[in-house]
Write a protein that holds these residues in place. Sequence first.
Motif, PDB file in Angstrom:
ATOM      1  N   LEU A  14     -52.911  43.118  14.433  1.00 34.47           N
ATOM      2  CA  LEU A  14     -52.087  42.150  15.261  1.00 34.47           C
ATOM      3  C   LEU A  14     -51.834  42.706  16.827  1.00 34.47           C
ATOM      4  CD1 LEU A  14     -49.146  40.547  13.242  1.00 34.47           C
ATOM      5  CD2 LEU A  14     -50.262  39.727  15.455  1.00 34.47           C
ATOM      6  N   VAL A  15     -51.788  44.097  16.925  1.00 34.89           N
ATOM      7  CA  VAL A  15     -51.312  44.559  17.970  1.00 34.89           C
ATOM      8  C   VAL A  15     -52.557  44.555  19.018  1.00 34.89           C
ATOM      9  CG1 VAL A  15     -51.055  46.797  19.164  1.00 34.89           C
ATOM     10  CG2 VAL A  15     -49.433  46.036  17.202  1.00 34.89           C
ATOM     11  N   CYS A  18     -53.144  41.112  20.189  1.00 35.88           N
ATOM     12  CA  CYS A  18     -52.170  40.727  21.335  1.00 35.88           C
ATOM     13  C   CYS A  18     -52.519  41.437  22.560  1.00 35.88           C
ATOM     14  CB  CYS A  18     -50.777  41.037  20.952  1.00 35.88           C
ATOM     15  SG  CYS A  18     -49.967  40.166  19.472  1.00 35.88           S
ATOM     16  N   SER A  19     -53.122  42.575  22.563  1.00 29.12           N
ATOM     17  CA  SER A  19     -53.093  43.199  23.918  1.00 29.12           C
ATOM     18  C   SER A  19     -54.589  43.329  24.327  1.00 29.12           C
ATOM     19  CB  SER A  19     -52.754  44.640  23.645  1.00 29.12           C
ATOM     20  OG  SER A  19     -53.645  45.414  22.559  1.00 29.12           O
ATOM     21  N   ARG A  26     -55.529  45.313  39.452  1.00 30.59           N
ATOM     22  CA  ARG A  26     -54.202  45.050  39.411  1.00 30.59           C
ATOM     23  C   ARG A  26     -53.548  45.331  40.820  1.00 30.59           C
ATOM     24  NH1 ARG A  26     -53.381  43.302  34.049  1.00 30.59           N
ATOM     25  NH2 ARG A  26     -51.813  41.808  34.800  1.00 30.59           N
ATOM     26  N   LYS A  28     -49.957  45.751  42.908  1.00 29.29           N
ATOM     27  CA  LYS A  28     -48.714  45.583  42.490  1.00 29.29           C
ATOM     28  C   LYS A  28     -47.861  45.350  43.996  1.00 29.29           C
ATOM     29  CE  LYS A  28     -47.466  47.925  38.371  1.00 29.29           C
ATOM     30  NZ  LYS A  28     -48.442  49.012  37.981  1.00 29.29           N
ATOM     31  N   ASP A  57     -49.607  41.633  40.507  1.00 26.55           N
ATOM     32  CA  ASP A  57     -48.149  41.966  39.620  1.00 26.55           C
ATOM     33  C   ASP A  57     -46.997  42.017  40.598  1.00 26.55           C
ATOM     34  OD1 ASP A  57     -49.771  42.085  37.629  1.00 26.55           O
ATOM     35  OD2 ASP A  57     -49.545  44.375  37.500  1.00 26.55           O
ATOM     36  N   VAL A  58     -45.937  40.765  40.395  1.00 23.17           N
ATOM     37  CA  VAL A  58     -45.257  40.446  41.500  1.00 23.17           C
ATOM     38  C   VAL A  58     -43.866  41.053  40.769  1.00 23.17           C
ATOM     39  CG1 VAL A  58     -43.557  38.806  42.520  1.00 23.17           C
ATOM     40  CG2 VAL A  58     -46.389  38.348  42.216  1.00 23.17           C
ATOM     41  N   ILE A  59     -43.216  41.921  41.584  1.00 27.95           N
ATOM     42  CA  ILE A  59     -41.792  42.574  41.049  1.00 27.95           C
ATOM     43  C   ILE A  59     -40.730  41.786  42.172  1.00 27.95           C
ATOM     44  CG2 ILE A  59     -40.554  44.456  40.903  1.00 27.95           C
ATOM     45  CD1 ILE A  59     -43.799  45.556  40.313  1.00 27.95           C
ATOM     46  N   PRO A 176     -30.614  32.634  41.333  1.00 28.53           N
ATOM     47  CA  PRO A 176     -29.123  32.787  40.487  1.00 28.53           C
ATOM     48  C   PRO A 176     -27.895  32.702  41.378  1.00 28.53           C
ATOM     49  CG  PRO A 176     -30.855  34.364  39.749  1.00 28.53           C
ATOM     50  CD  PRO A 176     -31.349  33.786  40.884  1.00 28.53           C
TER      51      PRO A 176
ATOM     52  N   ASP C  21     -46.641  29.332  30.179  1.00 24.69           N
ATOM     53  CA  ASP C  21     -45.472  30.431  30.390  1.00 24.69           C
ATOM     54  C   ASP C  21     -44.846  30.816  29.075  1.00 24.69           C
ATOM     55  OD1 ASP C  21     -45.870  30.756  33.201  1.00 24.69           O
ATOM     56  OD2 ASP C  21     -44.215  29.283  33.739  1.00 24.69           O
ATOM     57  N   SER C  27     -46.399  36.096  23.397  1.00 25.06           N
ATOM     58  CA  SER C  27     -47.460  37.149  23.212  1.00 25.06           C
ATOM     59  C   SER C  27     -46.951  38.479  23.665  1.00 25.06           C
ATOM     60  CB  SER C  27     -48.616  36.596  23.455  1.00 25.06           C
ATOM     61  OG  SER C  27     -49.148  36.637  25.025  1.00 25.06           O
ATOM     62  N   LEU C  30     -44.044  39.938  21.567  1.00 26.58           N
ATOM     63  CA  LEU C  30     -44.797  40.414  20.228  1.00 26.58           C
ATOM     64  C   LEU C  30     -45.607  41.504  20.450  1.00 26.58           C
ATOM     65  CD1 LEU C  30     -45.221  36.930  18.379  1.00 26.58           C
ATOM     66  CD2 LEU C  30     -43.065  38.738  18.327  1.00 26.58           C
ATOM     67  N   GLY C  31     -46.455  41.542  21.377  1.00 26.85           N
ATOM     68  CA  GLY C  31     -47.548  42.777  21.556  1.00 26.85           C
ATOM     69  C   GLY C  31     -46.660  44.098  21.814  1.00 26.85           C
ATOM     70  N   PHE C  98     -43.753  49.514  35.607  1.00 24.52           N
ATOM     71  CA  PHE C  98     -44.031  47.935  35.944  1.00 24.52           C
ATOM     72  C   PHE C  98     -45.437  47.710  35.051  1.00 24.52           C
ATOM     73  CE2 PHE C  98     -41.893  48.778  40.023  1.00 24.52           C
ATOM     74  CZ  PHE C  98     -40.598  48.233  39.619  1.00 24.52           C
ATOM     75  N   THR C  99     -45.568  48.192  33.867  1.00 21.93           N
ATOM     76  CA  THR C  99     -46.927  48.011  33.268  1.00 21.93           C
ATOM     77  C   THR C  99     -46.430  47.561  31.714  1.00 21.93           C
ATOM     78  OG1 THR C  99     -47.406  50.116  32.540  1.00 21.93           O
ATOM     79  CG2 THR C  99     -48.466  49.465  34.322  1.00 21.93           C
ATOM     80  N   GLY C 179     -40.336  45.055  35.050  1.00 19.02           N
ATOM     81  CA  GLY C 179     -40.501  44.507  36.164  1.00 19.02           C
ATOM     82  C   GLY C 179     -40.390  42.912  36.143  1.00 19.02           C
ATOM     83  N   ILE C 181     -43.085  40.641  35.419  1.00 14.70           N
ATOM     84  CA  ILE C 181     -44.063  40.352  36.090  1.00 14.70           C
ATOM     85  C   ILE C 181     -44.682  39.079  35.157  1.00 14.70           C
ATOM     86  CG2 ILE C 181     -46.378  40.735  36.905  1.00 14.70           C
ATOM     87  CD1 ILE C 181     -45.095  43.696  37.292  1.00 14.70           C
ATOM     88  N   ARG C 182     -44.769  37.916  36.007  1.00 18.66           N
ATOM     89  CA  ARG C 182     -45.152  36.674  35.202  1.00 18.66           C
ATOM     90  C   ARG C 182     -46.570  37.032  34.604  1.00 18.66           C
ATOM     91  NH1 ARG C 182     -47.216  31.802  37.766  1.00 18.66           N
ATOM     92  NH2 ARG C 182     -47.399  30.383  36.315  1.00 18.66           N
ATOM     93  N   GLY C 183     -46.568  36.623  33.521  1.00 19.46           N
ATOM     94  CA  GLY C 183     -47.953  36.879  32.992  1.00 19.46           C
ATOM     95  C   GLY C 183     -48.510  38.192  32.382  1.00 19.46           C
ATOM     96  N   TYR C 184     -47.654  39.120  32.716  1.00 23.26           N
ATOM     97  CA  TYR C 184     -48.098  40.509  32.514  1.00 23.26           C
ATOM     98  C   TYR C 184     -46.966  41.389  31.809  1.00 23.26           C
ATOM     99  CZ  TYR C 184     -50.060  45.045  33.639  1.00 23.26           C
ATOM    100  OH  TYR C 184     -50.590  46.099  33.625  1.00 23.26           O
ATOM    101  N   ARG C 186     -43.701  39.977  31.486  1.00 22.47           N
ATOM    102  CA  ARG C 186     -42.720  39.036  31.328  1.00 22.47           C
ATOM    103  C   ARG C 186     -42.423  38.748  29.992  1.00 22.47           C
ATOM    104  NH1 ARG C 186     -41.969  34.563  35.532  1.00 22.47           N
ATOM    105  NH2 ARG C 186     -41.463  36.225  36.642  1.00 22.47           N
ATOM    106  N   MET C 194     -34.092  35.273  33.456  1.00 19.00           N
ATOM    107  CA  MET C 194     -34.576  34.935  34.853  1.00 19.00           C
ATOM    108  C   MET C 194     -34.647  33.270  34.981  1.00 19.00           C
ATOM    109  SD  MET C 194     -38.077  35.138  36.553  1.00 19.00           S
ATOM    110  CE  MET C 194     -38.603  34.158  35.593  1.00 19.00           C
TER     111      MET C 194
END
Lengths: 269, 216, 228
Positions: A14-15, A18-19, A26, A28, A57-59, A176, C21, C27, C30-31, C98-99, C179, C181-184, C186, C194
């Motif tokens: 599963l893992v 999932c990954s 990427r 950042k 990757d958006v923070i 927010p 989203d 996923s 869970l992952g 942030f990973t 962090g 991060i959308r799709g990564y 989150r 959020m």
Amino acid sequence: MKSLRGAFLAIIALVVLCSAASAEERLKMSTTTSTQDSGLLRVLLPPFEKENNVKVDVIAVGTGQALKIGEAGDVDVVFVHARKLEDKFVANGFGVNRRDVMYNDFVIIGPKSDPAGIARAKTAAEALRMIAAKGATFISRGDKSGTHVKEKELWQAAGIQPKGSWYIEAGQGMGPVITMATERQAYTLADRGTYNAYKGTKTDLVINFQGEKGLFNAYGVIAVNPKKFPHVKYDLAMKFIDFVTGPAGQKIIAGYKAHGEPVFFIYKK
Amino acid sequence: MNELYHLESIRKCYGERTVLAIDDLALAAGKLYTLTGANGSGKTTLLTLLAFLAPPSSGELRYGGKPVRWTNAALLSLRRQVTLLHQSPYLFNGSVFANIAFGLKMRGIRGEERRRRVERSLEQVGLPGFGHRRARELSGGESQRVAMARALVLEPKVLLLDEPLANVDRATCEHLEQVIVSLPGNGTTVIMTTHDPEQPHRLGGKQIRLVTGKLA
Amino acid sequence: MGFLSDTFSTALDLIASFDPDVVNAVSTSLGVALWSILFATLAGVPAGVVVGVTEFPGKRAVITLLNTLMALPTVVVGLAVYGIISRQGPLGELGLLFTPKAMVIGQTILAIPIVANYTLGTVKGADPRIVPTALTLGAGPLQSIRQLVQELRFGIMAAVIAGFGRVVAEVGVAMMLGGNIRGYTRTMTTAIAMETGKGEFALGLALGLILMGVALLVNLFLNILQQR
């Protein structure tokens, strides 16, 4: 032992499933919440990502924190809006190649009834003085973001040290805080971009004060200095900077609308 | 006499309490011994000692003429010659076959030989064809027989039985008594505790009586 | 009423239509949780078994420590790991912040005490006859402990699932180290935090419903295992 081993294998399988992430590069980026909450990044990033086969990757945090993350070398590029802090960031050697990207302005939003009557104010500082005098609830970002920095400048100009039960420091992002102000029927300082994205469906607050020169809100993009942090993806960061300041990116920014109104404006070349 | 165990000045204490105090006891190979005594007289403690599961507090235990060294390496080979059947035996959660095969697996006996020996021991205790049953779904008498088969399958030099017939029905009891009596003839030393005052006479063999941890 | 029921039906629509989203957040959650629990199991189960079956000086202190660590606040773990894996920290060169890997590190640390503690409890409550039975049948010390673990498999699985329940529902570590991060990076929890802040209640509610479903499944599993 069999069932235990079976469970383990199932978990591992599963893992792995999932990954099964792709191995693309990427980039950042730490940025202010307003670029994300306004919805701009959702249209701005995909073309860049597609063209360069890269994931951005958006923070999304406040400008202050976004710069701090850059100072630690934890991102490759920062996209923020607090000119003074940005210049300090570059001067201290953390960033290089700062470029103007876009601008809009800050507005003071609040309940339609405008209990402090700030619509009559001549300057933003006067508007804040009226809010303080009335003791009307004001929600501050309180997170060292670009908006927070601007707000503190305005209080200083008004000659007031805001404190008291009417002054709420939220410590949260722009979205927010607008939500919170809506719930509390309070005033807050917002960037026009995020407010436009929220207007109507998510907030019934209106713009009570706008249009002063001091409320100008400029966004800049900066590459993290590769001399200081050799691991940063400088070339990719520069590609990104070229993209958002170049014709393709500028066109997307100028064309982005929320509720039929433009959110950000580009500089005329 | 062919001496197997020799206990000298053995003491076993739990804190202040001395539960076993045997000054001199020799047990011969290939014999049947019955161990009697009231509850708390030290019978189980003695069996645990003879099974090399717990060392004495003081004194010397000799096995096969050599003093027992209580180190893991030495104990493993000693324990593989001896097996103890608990009075309420613990069956592993799995099939009857897996339970009986456990000791053989530990000894590296596998495949056809393992299967053959398991089946033979099941026949010995009167449960042929029970291999596929789940151990936890057996009746009390069946469990006791499976535990007996699990010990017998090892063909141990010494079989230590702690009240093996206390909780079983009459039919099981008679069947197992026959099995037990037949063992010394094949060279197995049997040492069993019992509550039943008639049993030592029925089974024959030598009787050892314990009173508050001492030989009587 | 209108607001709530509208939100609810939009949430159900988002789930039913496999909104990207929602799917991504589920996923990722869970992952990351599965990887974390895998590592936490590899560390926590042996730790719990060893502490349970051996006697050593300071054992009580170790047990107390494990108990305390069970209540470890997620943000403290987030803070500590952040300091270590940030570029300025000792492991900065690995570029983990942030990973998803960073979240796995943090959640593994959160889960280990839980897995170890529940395993320890299972071992302490085990039938005292198991190890002697294995020994007298000719098992070595390690083989007898292996048999003990085998006998306690349902209790140990329950320990693992309890750990999973904890990490899949936590938000501190995921937010600080991932962090958001959308799709990564989150996850369901960071997305809920959020989206609610942004006033996107429907998306938050959709994820909340799924998260509750996961929690329900986890507890159902635990119940079944505890009855065996």
